[in-house]
Design an enzyme around this catalytic site. Sequence first.
Site, PDB file in Angstrom:
ATOM      1  N   HIS A   1     -19.173  -4.665  69.922  1.00 30.55           N
ATOM      2  CA  HIS A   1     -18.878  -2.893  69.712  1.00 30.55           C
ATOM      3  C   HIS A   1     -19.614  -2.768  71.093  1.00 30.55           C
ATOM      4  O   HIS A   1     -20.914  -1.707  70.672  1.00 30.55           O
ATOM      5  CB  HIS A   1     -19.029  -1.629  68.738  1.00 30.55           C
ATOM      6  CG  HIS A   1     -18.226  -0.474  69.441  1.00 30.55           C
ATOM      7  ND1 HIS A   1     -17.032   0.109  69.209  1.00 30.55           N
ATOM      8  CD2 HIS A   1     -18.857   0.083  70.315  1.00 30.55           C
ATOM      9  CE1 HIS A   1     -16.755   1.330  70.364  1.00 30.55           C
ATOM     10  NE2 HIS A   1     -18.358   1.787  71.017  1.00 30.55           N
TER      11      HIS A   1
ATOM     12  N   ASP B   1     -23.329  -0.489  70.403  1.00 24.11           N
ATOM     13  CA  ASP B   1     -22.888   0.538  71.544  1.00 24.11           C
ATOM     14  C   ASP B   1     -23.389   0.558  73.203  1.00 24.11           C
ATOM     15  O   ASP B   1     -23.643   1.463  73.471  1.00 24.11           O
ATOM     16  CB  ASP B   1     -22.753   2.200  71.275  1.00 24.11           C
ATOM     17  CG  ASP B   1     -21.722   2.850  71.399  1.00 24.11           C
ATOM     18  OD1 ASP B   1     -21.772   4.311  71.320  1.00 24.11           O
ATOM     19  OD2 ASP B   1     -20.577   2.748  71.884  1.00 24.11           O
TER      20      ASP B   1
END
Length: 394
Positions: free
Chosen positions: A64, A290
Amino acid sequence: MITIIRNAKVYQPEEAGRKDILLIDGKIGAVAENISLEIKNADGLLSEIDATGMIAVPGFIDSHTHMTGGGGEGGYRTRTPEAVLTDFTMAGITTAVGCLGTDGVTRNMISLLAKAKGLEEEGLSTYIYTGSYHVPPVTVTGEVMKDLLIVDKIIGIGEIAVSDHRSSQPTLSEFQRLAADARVGGMLSGKAGILNIHLGDGSRMLDLILQTVEQTEIPITQFLPTHINRNRELFEEGILYAKKGGYIDFTASNDPVFWEEKYGEVRTCTGIKRLLDENISQDQFTISSDAQGSLPLFNEKMEFVGLGVGKPECILKEIRAAVLEYKIPLEVMLRAVTVNPARILKLTGKGRIEAGFDADLCLLDEAELILDTVFCKGKRMVYDGHPEVYGTFE
Ligand SMILES: CC(C)C[C@H](NC(=O)C[C@H](N)C(=O)O)C(=O)O
Ligand SMILES: [Zn+2]
Ligand SMILES: [Zn+2]
């Protein structure tokens, strides 16, 4: 180029003792003791690395990342910068999965795909999710299933936001249709068709996933909810969710103590230790960074008060803290960023130091787990703690 890495303590991720590792044609050719190779009149083709005192681990898979940039929650100036190659390689990341977030307007699927292709040209392995926070999702072709079928790098949908004041507030039926399209699109294209779900701080937490699993034939393993550790209540729900067989993804933090104390985040190490205490299988959780995503802060009135930016090195930092401070076995942490994302996202040939797999691996000093060397598909990208390959504009 043929490389032999000598005498490394190998974690495949399970510990395999001291071995030599043969890298040939971008693949791992062998993992064995005392590999000897006879090469006739091919000088300069073979390189050897003495890995005494070092451990070899599979390259990290970051499931991610906002590789083309994200943010925007505080207006134009808060649009975060895109990643460069060494953001990933210097963090031991050899495979990155890109996504869009809050801003699916100034960021789009074409630029995300182009960024992923650019990083692939520079040596990294990349994949992307189609969509952004928003439902209906932004796509390349106009349809989720078509995206999965004709864009090789698209492996699923994400990050779809739920339980968040920034989500598009999808209805249950919209969410179920999305899950169905991802699942069938994945089947038809031989891909995971995973739904990477952004969990916000809202009180509905994992409800949309749980209701979908309860009311339809779609299995809980179709989903990879992320930010499971963003607050304590959500993390407790995450444990119950994992006990139902679901996967959960931790977002590692670059300043875990600050976020744990000031904002009630459950530090990744703390969370994983708790999962082990609850006898939750080591195959059920992943860790992602992230990277380049915004880490916005909102006050009680939901007013924007500032933001940070996710950094890929937070994964390696958390692995180091897990082993050196939290006494979590290295293999447990490695599984969360190697074989688990590889299996959940169906990234064939990724995630293991084993003959036949892609030659994606890192060498770290055994005592302090400091990164020394990184190979991406057999190409040495980092050596002696410094980049050997830079991104084009670095
Ligand atoms: C887990 C928390 C700390 C960060 C999280 N980041 C994103 O979801 C990505 C961001 N919104 C973007 O679009 O770049 C958040 O905002 O809740
Ligand atoms: Zn998110
Ligand atoms: Zn994100």
